[in-house]
Scaffold this motif. Structure first.
Motif, PDB file in Angstrom:
ATOM      1  N   VAL A 290       0.921  -1.178   0.011  1.00 18.51           N
ATOM      2  CA  VAL A 290      -0.020  -0.061  -0.026  1.00 18.51           C
ATOM      3  C   VAL A 290       0.835   1.196  -0.019  1.00 18.51           C
ATOM      4  CG1 VAL A 290      -1.898   1.212   1.165  1.00 18.51           C
ATOM      5  CG2 VAL A 290      -1.420  -1.096   1.017  1.00 18.51           C
ATOM      6  N   PRO A 291       0.815   2.029  -1.112  1.00 20.54           N
ATOM      7  CA  PRO A 291       1.710   3.232  -1.000  1.00 20.54           C
ATOM      8  C   PRO A 291       1.232   4.207  -0.206  1.00 20.54           C
ATOM      9  CG  PRO A 291       0.249   3.211  -3.094  1.00 20.54           C
ATOM     10  CD  PRO A 291       0.032   1.805  -2.334  1.00 20.54           C
ATOM     11  N   ASP A 292       1.921   5.094   0.346  1.00 22.35           N
ATOM     12  CA  ASP A 292       1.522   6.319   1.280  1.00 22.35           C
ATOM     13  C   ASP A 292       1.079   7.397   0.394  1.00 22.35           C
ATOM     14  OD1 ASP A 292       2.228   5.598   4.141  1.00 22.35           O
ATOM     15  OD2 ASP A 292       4.243   5.388   3.080  1.00 22.35           O
ATOM     16  N   PHE A 293       1.550   7.548  -0.861  1.00 23.81           N
ATOM     17  CA  PHE A 293       1.504   8.772  -1.805  1.00 23.81           C
ATOM     18  C   PHE A 293       1.243   8.081  -3.119  1.00 23.81           C
ATOM     19  CE2 PHE A 293       3.061  11.556  -4.811  1.00 23.81           C
ATOM     20  CZ  PHE A 293       2.274  12.820  -4.717  1.00 23.81           C
ATOM     21  N   VAL A 294       0.244   8.838  -3.988  1.00 23.09           N
ATOM     22  CA  VAL A 294      -0.095   8.422  -5.192  1.00 23.09           C
ATOM     23  C   VAL A 294      -0.208   9.795  -6.151  1.00 23.09           C
ATOM     24  CG1 VAL A 294      -1.864   7.435  -6.987  1.00 23.09           C
ATOM     25  CG2 VAL A 294      -1.213   6.326  -4.966  1.00 23.09           C
ATOM     26  N   PHE A 295       0.530   9.673  -7.330  1.00 24.87           N
ATOM     27  CA  PHE A 295       0.431  10.971  -8.019  1.00 24.87           C
ATOM     28  C   PHE A 295      -0.215  10.502  -9.213  1.00 24.87           C
ATOM     29  CE2 PHE A 295       2.358  13.596 -11.625  1.00 24.87           C
ATOM     30  CZ  PHE A 295       1.995  14.755 -11.253  1.00 24.87           C
ATOM     31  N   LEU A 296      -1.502  10.788  -9.557  1.00 29.50           N
ATOM     32  CA  LEU A 296      -2.319  10.631 -10.703  1.00 29.50           C
ATOM     33  C   LEU A 296      -1.934  11.494 -11.944  1.00 29.50           C
ATOM     34  CD1 LEU A 296      -4.532   8.737 -11.472  1.00 29.50           C
ATOM     35  CD2 LEU A 296      -6.249  10.405 -10.645  1.00 29.50           C
ATOM     36  N   GLY A 297      -1.411  10.730 -12.765  1.00 31.29           N
ATOM     37  CA  GLY A 297      -0.851  11.563 -14.063  1.00 31.29           C
ATOM     38  C   GLY A 297      -1.719  11.197 -15.176  1.00 31.29           C
ATOM     39  N   HIS A 298      -1.448  11.874 -16.310  1.00 30.35           N
ATOM     40  CA  HIS A 298      -2.158  11.482 -17.638  1.00 30.35           C
ATOM     41  C   HIS A 298      -1.193  11.725 -18.842  1.00 30.35           C
ATOM     42  CE1 HIS A 298      -1.950  15.874 -18.641  1.00 30.35           C
ATOM     43  NE2 HIS A 298      -2.206  15.849 -17.467  1.00 30.35           N
ATOM     44  N   VAL A 299      -1.403  10.947 -19.805  1.00 27.91           N
ATOM     45  CA  VAL A 299      -0.479  11.065 -21.034  1.00 27.91           C
ATOM     46  C   VAL A 299      -0.698  12.516 -21.608  1.00 27.91           C
ATOM     47  CG1 VAL A 299       0.274  10.017 -23.147  1.00 27.91           C
ATOM     48  CG2 VAL A 299      -0.772   8.641 -21.121  1.00 27.91           C
ATOM     49  N   VAL A 300       0.269  12.942 -22.021  1.00 26.65           N
ATOM     50  CA  VAL A 300       0.268  14.518 -22.651  1.00 26.65           C
ATOM     51  C   VAL A 300      -0.293  14.255 -24.249  1.00 26.65           C
ATOM     52  CG1 VAL A 300       1.454  16.505 -23.350  1.00 26.65           C
ATOM     53  CG2 VAL A 300       2.106  15.441 -21.290  1.00 26.65           C
ATOM     54  N   HIS A 359       5.958   5.764  -2.546  1.00 23.88           N
ATOM     55  CA  HIS A 359       5.140   6.941  -3.738  1.00 23.88           C
ATOM     56  C   HIS A 359       4.918   6.132  -5.301  1.00 23.88           C
ATOM     57  CE1 HIS A 359       7.365   9.057  -0.355  1.00 23.88           C
ATOM     58  NE2 HIS A 359       6.840  10.223  -0.925  1.00 23.88           N
ATOM     59  N   GLN A 360       3.779   6.253  -5.862  1.00 20.59           N
ATOM     60  CA  GLN A 360       3.540   5.674  -6.758  1.00 20.59           C
ATOM     61  C   GLN A 360       3.097   6.459  -7.713  1.00 20.59           C
ATOM     62  OE1 GLN A 360       1.032   2.359  -6.344  1.00 20.59           O
ATOM     63  NE2 GLN A 360       2.456   0.881  -5.363  1.00 20.59           N
ATOM     64  N   TYR A 361       3.196   6.386  -9.016  1.00 22.69           N
ATOM     65  CA  TYR A 361       2.580   6.987 -10.117  1.00 22.69           C
ATOM     66  C   TYR A 361       1.531   6.262 -10.711  1.00 22.69           C
ATOM     67  CZ  TYR A 361       7.181   9.934 -11.105  1.00 22.69           C
ATOM     68  OH  TYR A 361       8.083  10.966 -10.795  1.00 22.69           O
ATOM     69  N   TRP A 362       0.220   6.741 -10.511  1.00 28.09           N
ATOM     70  CA  TRP A 362      -0.687   6.196 -11.308  1.00 28.09           C
ATOM     71  C   TRP A 362      -1.125   6.956 -12.491  1.00 28.09           C
ATOM     72  CZ3 TRP A 362      -4.791   4.374  -7.362  1.00 28.09           C
ATOM     73  CH2 TRP A 362      -4.461   3.522  -6.181  1.00 28.09           C
ATOM     74  N   VAL A 363      -1.555   6.301 -13.639  1.00 27.49           N
ATOM     75  CA  VAL A 363      -1.745   6.964 -14.851  1.00 27.49           C
ATOM     76  C   VAL A 363      -3.165   6.503 -15.665  1.00 27.49           C
ATOM     77  CG1 VAL A 363      -1.183   7.567 -17.246  1.00 27.49           C
ATOM     78  CG2 VAL A 363       0.796   7.290 -15.550  1.00 27.49           C
ATOM     79  N   ILE A 364      -4.173   7.513 -15.861  1.00 28.49           N
ATOM     80  CA  ILE A 364      -5.395   7.269 -16.437  1.00 28.49           C
ATOM     81  C   ILE A 364      -4.983   7.286 -17.913  1.00 28.49           C
ATOM     82  CG2 ILE A 364      -6.722   8.162 -14.406  1.00 28.49           C
ATOM     83  CD1 ILE A 364      -7.472  10.534 -16.093  1.00 28.49           C
ATOM     84  N   PRO A 365      -5.502   6.519 -18.584  1.00 28.43           N
ATOM     85  CA  PRO A 365      -5.360   6.342 -20.068  1.00 28.43           C
ATOM     86  C   PRO A 365      -6.105   7.524 -20.764  1.00 28.43           C
ATOM     87  CG  PRO A 365      -6.989   4.630 -19.549  1.00 28.43           C
ATOM     88  CD  PRO A 365      -6.562   5.457 -18.113  1.00 28.43           C
ATOM     89  N   ARG A 366      -5.577   8.672 -20.693  1.00 32.98           N
ATOM     90  CA  ARG A 366      -6.327   9.807 -21.420  1.00 32.98           C
ATOM     91  C   ARG A 366      -5.250  10.589 -21.772  1.00 32.98           C
ATOM     92  NH1 ARG A 366      -9.903   6.905 -21.828  1.00 32.98           N
ATOM     93  NH2 ARG A 366     -12.114   7.039 -21.576  1.00 32.98           N
ATOM     94  N   TYR A 367      -5.258  11.089 -23.092  1.00 33.52           N
ATOM     95  CA  TYR A 367      -4.305  11.918 -23.645  1.00 33.52           C
ATOM     96  C   TYR A 367      -4.738  13.265 -23.594  1.00 33.52           C
ATOM     97  CZ  TYR A 367      -2.307   7.550 -25.504  1.00 33.52           C
ATOM     98  OH  TYR A 367      -1.731   6.569 -25.457  1.00 33.52           O
TER      99      TYR A 367
END
Length: 621
Positions: A290-300, A359-367
């Motif tokens: 279980v990460p303590d922190f998540v950064f929710l990114g997206h594709v440019v 710390h984890q990077y999560w990415v939603i599949p939206r450009y």
């Protein structure tokens, strides 16, 4: 002077080492093996080039699988991530392919009969398998054990292979020339034996060599691929095929599990690690971190999507820039984009550890362009909401939203989710407070006037209100008098005079400090006087048209030196540097703040967040 065969002769050539393939390519083009009636005695050159291209592909595909954390995170053997140091150590992992290609080419030139193998002979497969068990396996076991048994051999020839902390497919290629010459003998013995027995074939060469590479990559994988139930149902398989866990134990302890592919030889040699099967069962059962922190990114955009850590490691480990070979792969990336759009899910991209916290990077599949499609807002918000709820269920402490994921028009800077789910345990953070702090601390102390575009956005509003308190004149570019007046009324009465509305870029023709929050064209940039510096918080960044001006990067901060497992550059930023909104979420988590940071920026907290960031070792770029 180093030991003989302990370094590669083309180490100093850099990318020019691939010119060593030049003679083979020239020979293929000269002989034209694809044309009827051409000289067919050199067709082996074409097969040789194809084979070694396929070998490189096997290693690349295993790397992609190993790095697809959204698929394999629960079955990782070593919990650490591959960092920049390991990536640099393994940068020239493919040296052995050049060596073996040249070695085979020399053999074919020396023995012309090797060039005339039939396409296929099924008997060769049986002969090669027999010779592999009788010759290759024991030969590798003895030589490998000798490399560990003699300190001189280990220090001069084998230590390099054990230097990476987290074994990967590319780790299989790391080694000295002597090691890989030994592997040439190990791999070539069954093929040569089949040839001498008169049952060799081109198909056997392709099949045996690619299978050999496949199994080596599998063993060096940091992901357990075998279900333990398979070995419980068929116990004898434990001695016929090794597992990634089995080989990882060798890399961790260096005193056991020396076999090539068959643990049977470790049993016979008394070097089997007693923990092998127990650990394999434990890891194959899965584990949850279980990460303590998540950064929710997206594709440019489509091109930058190939900068993901599980695509090309040598690309993602350096700041993003458009490369010629990436453009060639654009059609494939576009198709993948359509598939991700149709069957989308939030996935884990990468992770690192800071102060002992994951710390984890999560990415939603939206450009990037998806966010500006009028019919796409609900779908994007649903993805963000699902990610937040998933993080809340897992027990994540803070989730930080990347640039477009917190767009004001999309979800009010995250307010939509907090209002909809008032009982969230995870803290939702847009990170814009630290973004504002970074931009404001870039501005020289002696500046008396700034020109601000995107002036009525979250960041624009906060920057304007902060600067007017410092008695700095702010030219706020906006056509909406109503929105300007609303912001001006938020300022203290004695400071409101420092805020001025302008409606044209020409109003800033005498102002050399521009803060850009809205994309501007070349014509608009021409309104700035020579010597202007463009600070910016616009995504994507503006193009540097003016040579007589300077351009700042997007607001970013350098992570502390004790960060571990970071092996991917965040878009165009340097190694170890993250966008300020990402850093803002990190600070929020490290400070243990319990409030959500959504919606409008609290101007009174800008200096508080800035000082907290510096206290925890984050530094401005």
């Amino acid at each position: 002077m180093g030991a003989p065969l302990s370094s590669w002769p083309w180490d100093n050539l850099g990318v020019y080492k691939y010119l060593l393939y030049g003679p083979l390519i020239a020979k293929v083009m000269y002989s034209k093996p694809w044309e009827k009636g051409s000289r067919q005695d050199h067709y082996w050159c074409l097969h040789l080039l194809i084979l070694f291209a396929l070998r490189g592909l096997v290693y690349q595909l295993w790397y992609c699988f190993n790095s697809a954390l959204y698929l394999v995170r629960r079955r990782r053997i070593i919990k650490d991530n591959v960092d920049f140091k390991q990536i640099d150590e393994e940068w020239n992992w493919d040296n052995f392919l050049i060596l073996e290609c040249l070695a085979v080419a020399m053999a074919c030139l020396s023995f012309p009969s090797l060039q005339n193998l039939p396409l296929w002979d099924a008997r060769g497969l049986l002969v090669a398998l027999l010779l592999h068990v009788v010759i290759s396996e024991p030969l590798f076991y003895c030589s490998h054990r000798a490399l560990h048994g003699f300190q001189y051999l280990f220090n001069h020839y084998h230590f390099l292979h054990h230097s990476p902390r987290v074994p990967q497919a590319f780790t299989a290629g790391i080694g000295t020339p002597l090691e890989h010459l030994m592997l040439c003998v190990v791999m070539g013995a069954p093929l040569l034996g089949a040839y001498l027995a008169g049952v060799g074939s081109v198909g056997l060469v392709y099949g045996y060599v690619l299978l050999f590479d496949f199994l080596r990559c599998m063993g060096h994988s940091n992901v357990e691929v075998f279900p333990n139930g398979l070995f419980e149902s068929f116990p004898f398989l434990r001695y016929l095929i090794y597992t990634p866990t089995y080989h990882n134990l060798h890399h961790m302890e260096k005193k056991s599990n020396f076999c090539l592919f068959m643990p049977l030889f470790d049993v016979l040699g008394g070097t089997l690690d007693d923990k092998s099967w127990k650990l394999q069962k434990q890891i194959s059962s899965g584990n949850n971190e279980v990460p303590d922190f998540v950064f929710l990114g997206h594709v440019v955009d489509v091109v930058s999507s190939m900068h993901a850590s599980f695509v090309f490691r040598s690309f993602s480990a350096i700041p993003f820039a458009t490369k010629p070979y990436i453009v060639v792969l654009w059609p494939g990336a576009f198709v993948i984009m359509l598939l991700m759009w149709a069957f989308s899910r939030t996935f884990l991209l990468s992770f690192y550890t800071l102060r002992g916290r994951l710390h984890q990077y999560w990415v939603i599949p939206r450009y990037g362009f998806h966010y500006f499609l009028p019919f796409g807002s609900d779908s994007i918000n649903n993805h963000i909401e699902q990610a937040i709820l998933r993080a809340d269920k897992l027990g994540v402490k803070v989730i930080s939203l990347a640039a477009l994921n917190k767009n004001e028009a999309l979800n009010g800077g995250g307010t939509l989710f907090v209002n909809k789910h008032p009982d969230l345990r995870v803290r939702v953070v847009h990170g814009n407070t630290l973004t504002a702090a970074v931009i404001l601390n870039e501005i020289p102390k002696d500046v008396k006037e700034v020109f601000l575009t995107g002036a009525t956005s979250k960041l624009g509003r906060a920057i304007a209100l902060y600067l007017c308190r410092k008695k700095i004149h702010v030219l706020m570019l906006t056509l909406s008098t109503e929105r300007f007046e609303k912001i001006r009324k938020e300022a203290p009465l004695e400071c409101q005079q420092y805020l001025a509305q302008v409606t044209k870029y020409e109003a800033a023709q005498n102002c050399k400090t521009w803060i850009v929050g809205k994309w501007i064209t070349l014509a608009e940039q021409r309104c700035a006087p020579p010597g202007t510096h463009f600070h910016q918080f616009v995504v994507p960044p503006i193009i540097s048209f003016r040579r007589d001006c300077t351009y700042g990067q997007l607001a970013a901060m350098r992570l502390p030196k004790d960060v571990q497992g970071l092996g991917m550059c965040e878009y165009t930023l340097d190694r170890g540097v993250v966008h300020a909104c990402h850093a803002g979420g990190v600070v929020h988590m490290l400070e243990g703040w319990t409030h959500h940071e959504v919606g409008a920026i609290d101007v009174d907290r800008i200096d508080i967040v800035w000082q907290a960031a510096l206290k925890h070792g984050l530094r401005p770029v």
